[in-house]
Design a protein around this motif. Structure first.
Motif: not given
Length: 174
Positions: A66, A69-70, A97, A100
């Motif tokens: 995560s 992805r951030d 992704t 996200h």
């Protein structure tokens, strides 16, 4: 300042690379590993110019976190308004992704006027029968012509990132 912001004066498409099959190469020991971004060589071979390639990660998509992805969302958010962004990515978690990014890049309910296209390859670019060059070219064209939003482009098809999934039995996205 993000890499996109640092390159904001350069026209063209921003290509963020994350690894995945598109970037895999054979080692001398006969094993596959993530190599340098394949996008650079694919675009040079095609004579394409005016793109900014920004290597972000070198991971199999099953290993993305995560936090990774951030970081991608932060980089996309740092690209100038109206930017065309292509992300090369492993196919196993490409839809996750994409969703996200949809949630974390201002594309839910409104848009920041960027078009983000995620693409990859089922066969590494280093292999002679790879789909990498076709997918990358399709993604670049899509990023420059689609309305703002987040998309997956594979095998000449544009997919809605909210509903796309990889059908492993068929080896295709649906």
């Amino acid at each position: 300042m993000t890499e996109c912001a640092a390159n904001a004066s350069r026209p063209g498409v921003y290509i963020l690379t994350t690894g995945g099959s598109i970037d895999k190469i054979y080692t001398l020991q006969g094993e596959m590993e993530i190599g340098p971004p394949a996008a650079r060589e694919l675009l040079e071979r095609a004579g394409a110019t005016g793109h900014t390639i920004l290597p972000v990660l070198a991971k199999d998509s099953l290993d993305l976190t995560s936090e990774d992805r951030d970081r991608l969302a932060e980089l996309v958010n740092g690209c100038p308004p109206g930017a065309a962004v292509v992300i090369t990515h492993g196919t196993d978690t490409m839809p996750e992704t994409g969703r996200h990014l949809l949630k974390h890049t201002g594309h839910t309910g409104h848009t920041d006027h960027k078009t983000v296209v995620i693409t990859g390859a089922l066969q590494p670019a280093a292999m002679s029968h790879s789909d990498a060059a076709f997918n990358l070219g399709s993604a670049i064209l899509a990023a420059q012509t689609l309305p703002p939003g987040v998309y997956v482009v594979m095998h000449g098809t544009v997919f809605d990132v909210a509903t796309v999934r990889k059908d492993k039995a068929q080896g295709r996205f649906v």
